[in-house]
Motif scaffolding. Structure first.
Motif, PDB file in Angstrom:
ATOM      1  N   THR A 179       4.917   0.389  -8.715  1.00  0.00           N
ATOM      2  CA  THR A 179       4.092  -0.807  -8.924  1.00  0.00           C
ATOM      3  C   THR A 179       4.773  -2.007  -8.265  1.00  0.00           C
ATOM      4  OG1 THR A 179       5.140  -0.911 -11.082  1.00  0.00           O
ATOM      5  CG2 THR A 179       2.866  -0.182 -11.042  1.00  0.00           C
ATOM      6  N   PRO A 180       4.655  -2.082  -6.941  1.00  0.00           N
ATOM      7  CA  PRO A 180       5.306  -3.181  -6.215  1.00  0.00           C
ATOM      8  C   PRO A 180       4.615  -4.499  -6.493  1.00  0.00           C
ATOM      9  CG  PRO A 180       3.851  -1.940  -4.756  1.00  0.00           C
ATOM     10  CD  PRO A 180       3.855  -1.213  -6.078  1.00  0.00           C
ATOM     11  N   ARG A 181       5.363  -5.587  -6.340  1.00  0.00           N
ATOM     12  CA  ARG A 181       4.721  -6.902  -6.431  1.00  0.00           C
ATOM     13  C   ARG A 181       5.270  -7.833  -5.355  1.00  0.00           C
ATOM     14  NH1 ARG A 181       8.074 -10.438  -9.320  1.00  0.00           N
ATOM     15  NH2 ARG A 181       9.758  -9.357 -10.402  1.00  0.00           N
ATOM     16  N   ALA A 214      10.447   0.262   7.864  1.00  0.00           N
ATOM     17  CA  ALA A 214      10.010   1.660   7.822  1.00  0.00           C
ATOM     18  C   ALA A 214      11.043   2.536   7.102  1.00  0.00           C
ATOM     19  CB  ALA A 214       9.782   2.173   9.247  1.00  0.00           C
ATOM     20  N   MET A 215      12.322   2.297   7.366  1.00  0.00           N
ATOM     21  CA  MET A 215      13.369   3.109   6.718  1.00  0.00           C
ATOM     22  C   MET A 215      13.365   2.918   5.210  1.00  0.00           C
ATOM     23  SD  MET A 215      16.800   3.207   9.069  1.00  0.00           S
ATOM     24  CE  MET A 215      17.032   1.462   9.208  1.00  0.00           C
ATOM     25  N   LEU A 216      13.188   1.664   4.758  1.00  0.00           N
ATOM     26  CA  LEU A 216      13.238   1.455   3.311  1.00  0.00           C
ATOM     27  C   LEU A 216      12.027   2.101   2.621  1.00  0.00           C
ATOM     28  CD1 LEU A 216      14.884   0.407   0.992  1.00  0.00           C
ATOM     29  CD2 LEU A 216      13.848  -1.836   1.255  1.00  0.00           C
ATOM     30  N   ILE A 217      10.894   2.118   3.311  1.00  0.00           N
ATOM     31  CA  ILE A 217       9.741   2.867   2.765  1.00  0.00           C
ATOM     32  C   ILE A 217      10.100   4.356   2.735  1.00  0.00           C
ATOM     33  CG2 ILE A 217       7.329   3.531   3.153  1.00  0.00           C
ATOM     34  CD1 ILE A 217       6.917   0.691   4.382  1.00  0.00           C
ATOM     35  N   GLU A 260       0.830  -1.214   0.000  1.00  0.00           N
ATOM     36  CA  GLU A 260       0.000   0.000   0.000  1.00  0.00           C
ATOM     37  C   GLU A 260       0.859   1.256   0.000  1.00  0.00           C
ATOM     38  OE1 GLU A 260      -3.493  -2.198   2.576  1.00  0.00           O
ATOM     39  OE2 GLU A 260      -2.517  -0.424   3.438  1.00  0.00           O
ATOM     40  N   GLU A 261       1.875   1.256   0.849  1.00  0.00           N
ATOM     41  CA  GLU A 261       2.739   2.445   0.967  1.00  0.00           C
ATOM     42  C   GLU A 261       3.443   2.730  -0.362  1.00  0.00           C
ATOM     43  OE1 GLU A 261       3.250   4.606   3.507  1.00  0.00           O
ATOM     44  OE2 GLU A 261       1.777   3.608   4.779  1.00  0.00           O
ATOM     45  N   LEU A 262       3.953   1.674  -0.990  1.00  0.00           N
ATOM     46  CA  LEU A 262       4.712   1.868  -2.237  1.00  0.00           C
ATOM     47  C   LEU A 262       3.772   2.242  -3.390  1.00  0.00           C
ATOM     48  CD1 LEU A 262       7.291  -1.077  -2.011  1.00  0.00           C
ATOM     49  CD2 LEU A 262       7.624   1.298  -1.345  1.00  0.00           C
ATOM     50  N   SER A 263       2.595   1.636  -3.406  1.00  0.00           N
ATOM     51  CA  SER A 263       1.625   1.976  -4.452  1.00  0.00           C
ATOM     52  C   SER A 263       1.228   3.442  -4.344  1.00  0.00           C
ATOM     53  CB  SER A 263       0.373   1.097  -4.339  1.00  0.00           C
ATOM     54  OG  SER A 263       0.740  -0.250  -4.484  1.00  0.00           O
ATOM     55  N   ALA A 264       1.076   3.929  -3.103  1.00  0.00           N
ATOM     56  CA  ALA A 264       0.697   5.329  -2.896  1.00  0.00           C
ATOM     57  C   ALA A 264       1.762   6.283  -3.445  1.00  0.00           C
ATOM     58  CB  ALA A 264       0.471   5.588  -1.412  1.00  0.00           C
ATOM     59  N   THR A 293       6.037 -13.844   1.229  1.00  0.00           N
ATOM     60  CA  THR A 293       5.553 -12.664   1.958  1.00  0.00           C
ATOM     61  C   THR A 293       6.464 -11.449   1.785  1.00  0.00           C
ATOM     62  OG1 THR A 293       6.556 -13.766   3.846  1.00  0.00           O
ATOM     63  CG2 THR A 293       4.157 -13.810   3.712  1.00  0.00           C
ATOM     64  N   GLY A 294       7.319 -11.475   0.795  1.00  0.00           N
ATOM     65  CA  GLY A 294       8.176 -10.322   0.528  1.00  0.00           C
ATOM     66  C   GLY A 294       7.586  -9.413  -0.541  1.00  0.00           C
ATOM     67  N   VAL A 295       8.312  -8.318  -0.817  1.00  0.00           N
ATOM     68  CA  VAL A 295       7.860  -7.340  -1.813  1.00  0.00           C
ATOM     69  C   VAL A 295       9.081  -6.840  -2.596  1.00  0.00           C
ATOM     70  CG1 VAL A 295       6.830  -5.046  -2.171  1.00  0.00           C
ATOM     71  CG2 VAL A 295       5.926  -6.533  -0.381  1.00  0.00           C
ATOM     72  N   ILE A 296       8.876  -6.636  -3.901  1.00  0.00           N
ATOM     73  CA  ILE A 296       9.913  -5.985  -4.710  1.00  0.00           C
ATOM     74  C   ILE A 296       9.264  -4.812  -5.434  1.00  0.00           C
ATOM     75  CG2 ILE A 296       9.533  -7.554  -6.683  1.00  0.00           C
ATOM     76  CD1 ILE A 296      12.559  -7.250  -7.312  1.00  0.00           C
ATOM     77  N   ALA A 297      10.013  -3.727  -5.576  1.00  0.00           N
ATOM     78  CA  ALA A 297       9.517  -2.567  -6.327  1.00  0.00           C
ATOM     79  C   ALA A 297      10.697  -1.904  -7.009  1.00  0.00           C
ATOM     80  CB  ALA A 297       8.820  -1.582  -5.404  1.00  0.00           C
ATOM     81  N   LYS A 298      10.384  -1.179  -8.072  1.00  0.00           N
ATOM     82  CA  LYS A 298      11.441  -0.599  -8.896  1.00  0.00           C
ATOM     83  C   LYS A 298      11.155   0.884  -9.092  1.00  0.00           C
ATOM     84  CE  LYS A 298      13.273  -1.802 -13.470  1.00  0.00           C
ATOM     85  NZ  LYS A 298      13.068  -2.720 -14.583  1.00  0.00           N
ATOM     86  N   LEU A 299      12.199   1.690  -8.990  1.00  0.00           N
ATOM     87  CA  LEU A 299      12.068   3.122  -9.280  1.00  0.00           C
ATOM     88  C   LEU A 299      13.062   3.469 -10.392  1.00  0.00           C
ATOM     89  CD1 LEU A 299      11.105   6.039  -8.698  1.00  0.00           C
ATOM     90  CD2 LEU A 299      12.929   6.179  -6.977  1.00  0.00           C
TER      91      LEU A 299
END
Ligand SMILES: [Zn+2]
Ligand SMILES: [Zn+2]
Length: 395
Positions: free
Chosen positions: A49-51, A108-111, A41-45, A56-62
Motif C-alpha cells: 500500500t504505497p503512498r 526500476a531496480m528498487l521496484i 501502480e507497480e507497488l500496488s500490484a 512526487t515521491g513514494v514510500i511503501a512498507k513491506l
C-alpha cells in the motif's frame, strides 16, 4: 542463497523494461508525476500500500513474517535537463529531459527489489521501507523533504545504490568511510567602473580583477589545504564584457567547492572571502559572494558498508567487489545518513565492448543493463542481512 539469484533473474526482464520505460519518459526534479504514478501502480500490484511523499515521491512498507529491524532502501527518480542522444530505441521522448545519471535504473531496480522481497516475505525478518525520492539533481534536494515527512520513522538503517559509469559492469565499489563529497556552489560578483577601451586609466576593469580572482582562488586548495585532505575548487563560469572597445564594469564567476568536513569547507570559504576582498581592495572594485551550501558529505557507516560489501561479494564475487577511494561528486543520500546509520554503494555500468563509455550527465550516457540485475540482487541480499541482524547499528 541461490533462490535470490533465481528470483532476480525471474524479474530481470521486467526490471529492464521498467528502466527503458522511465528512460523513454524522463521527468525533471519535482515534476516526476508520471514516474510517481507508475511506481504506485507497480507497488500496488505487489499487494503493497504505497503512498505519495515529498510531492512526487513514494514510500511503501513491506512487513516480514518474522521480527527484525526496519531497513530503508532508497532510489532517486528524477532526470536531468539535457537532450538525450543515446540513440537507442528507448531514447527520451521528452525533449530536453534525459535520464543521464541512471536514476531510471535506480527506480526500476528498487521496484525489482520490492518484487523479489515480496516473494521472500515468509522468510523476511523485520520490515523493509522502500523510498522513491524525487529531486536528487537539484538543491535543496528531495531527501530533506522525505525525512521531514517521516521517511525514516522507526528506521534502524538505510542503504542506497548509484549506478556508476566509471566502474565496469560486473563490479561494485564501496568505501568504509568517506564515499562522496559535500557539494557547494558560489557566485562572485565583482563591480568595477566601466569605460572606453582606449581610456583604461579612467576605469576599474572588472574583467581584469575577475581574471586575478580566478587565478588566485586556485591557490586555496594547493596552498591552504592540508595536502593529505580531499577538496576541490572549480570555476565553471566567468562572464564579463560584450565587445572589443568597452571595459566592462561587472564580472561574474560561478563555481563549486567539494569537501568532506566542515573545517575544510570553512577554510575554503574564509580564504575565498579574504582573497576576493584583497584583490578588489587593491583594484578599487567592490564584490559580493553568494554561497549556496549543498548536501552534507556521504559518509558510510563501516559496519553497514561491510554488510553491503558482503552482499555484493555473494552477488558478484570478492574479486569484483572493490574498495574505492571517495569521489568528489555529491549526493543527497547524505541527508538520510545524518539521521540514521547506512551505506551507499556504486554498481558498475561501464562496458567498452558495448560502447557504453560516456560519463554520467553526458547526452550519450547509457548503462549496461546487466548492472540492473547485480544492483537488485545486491540490495535484496543486503536488506535481508541487515533486517535480520542482531547487531546494534551505531551512527
Ligand atoms: Zn546526477
Ligand atoms: Zn545521480
Amino acid at each position: 542463497m541461490q533462490i535470490i539469484k533465481n528470483l532476480v533473474e525471474k524479474h530481470y526482464d521486467s526490471i529492464v523494461s521498467l528502466r527503458r520505460h522511465f528512460h523513454t519518459y524522463p521527468e525533471l526534479s519535482t515534476q516526476e508525476f508520471n514516474t510517481q504514478q507508475r511506481i504506485l501502480e507497480e507497488l500496488s500490484a505487489l499487494g503493497l500500500t504505497p503512498r505519495k511523499m515529498a510531492g512526487t515521491g513514494v514510500i511503501a512498507k513491506l512487513q516480514g513474517a518474522l521480527p527484525g529491524k526496519t531497513i530503508a532502501i532508497r532510489a532517486d527518480i528524477d532526470a536531468l535537463e539535457l537532450q538525450d542522444e543515446c540513440g537507442k530505441p528507448y531514447q527520451s521522448q521528452n525533449p530536453g529531459v534525459c535520464h543521464a545519471c541512471g536514476h531510471d535504473g535506480h527506480t526500476a531496480m528498487l521496484i525489482g527489489v520490492a518484487k523479489t522481497l515480496v516473494e521472500l516475505k515468509d522468510r523476511l525478518a523485520g520490515t523493509i521501507i522502500f523510498l522513491f525520492q524525487p529531486s536528487e539533481e537539484c538543491f535543496p534536494g528531495g531527501a530533506a523533504l522525505m525525512v521531514e515527512e517521516g521517511a525514516l520513522a522507526d528506521v534502524d538503517a538505510i542503504i542506497g545504490t548509484h549506478l556508476w559509469q566509471s566502474l565496469s559492469a560486473g563490479t561494485s565499489g564501496i568505501s568504509y568511510n568517506r564515499m562522496m563529497a559535500s557539494p557547494d556552489s558560489f557566485t562572485i560578483t565583482i563591480k568595477g567602473r566601466g569605460g572606453h577601451g582606449s581610456m583604461p586609466h579612467q576605469t576599474v576593469d572588472a574583467l581584469l580583477v575577475g581574471a586575478q580572482v580566478v587565478t588566485a582562488l586556485h591557490t586555496i586548495i594547493s596552498r591552504n589545504i592540508d595536502p593529505l585532505e580531499q577538496a576541490v575548487l572549480s570555476i565553471g563560469s566567468f562572464k564579463s564584457g560584450d565587445t572589443f572597445n568597452i571595459i566592462p564594469d561587472t564580472a561574474t564567476l560561478i563555481g563549486t567547492v567539494r569537501s568532506f568536513t566542515m573545517d575544510i569547507k570553512k577554510i575554503v570559504f574564509d580564504r575565498m572571502e579574504q582573497i576576493v576582498s584583497g584583490i578588489c581592495l587593491a583594484a578599487g572594485a567592490t564584490f559580493q559572494i553568494d554561497k549556496n551550501l549543498g548536501f552534507p558529505p556521504v559518509i558510510n557507516n563501516p559496519q553497514i558498508a561491510e554488510v553491503f560489501a558482503n552482499a555484493s561479494v555473494e552477488t558478484l564475487g570478492a574479486e569484483n567487489t572493490l574498495t574505492i577511494d571517495p569521489v568528489m561528486g555529491g549526493e543527497d543520500f547524505s541527508v538520510y545518513l545524518e539521521k540514521v546509520p547506512g551505506a551507499f554503494i556504486f554498481i558498475g555500468t561501464g562496458n567498452k565492448d558495448k560502447g557504453i563509455i560516456y560519463p554520467q550527465h553526458h547526452p550519450k550516457f547509457d548503462i549496461d543493463e546487466k548492472a540492473l540485475a547485480y544492483g537488485t540482487e545486491t540490495m535484496v541480499r543486503a536488506a535481508l542481512k541487515l533486517s535480520s541482524s542482531k547487531e546494534n547499528f551505531k551512527r
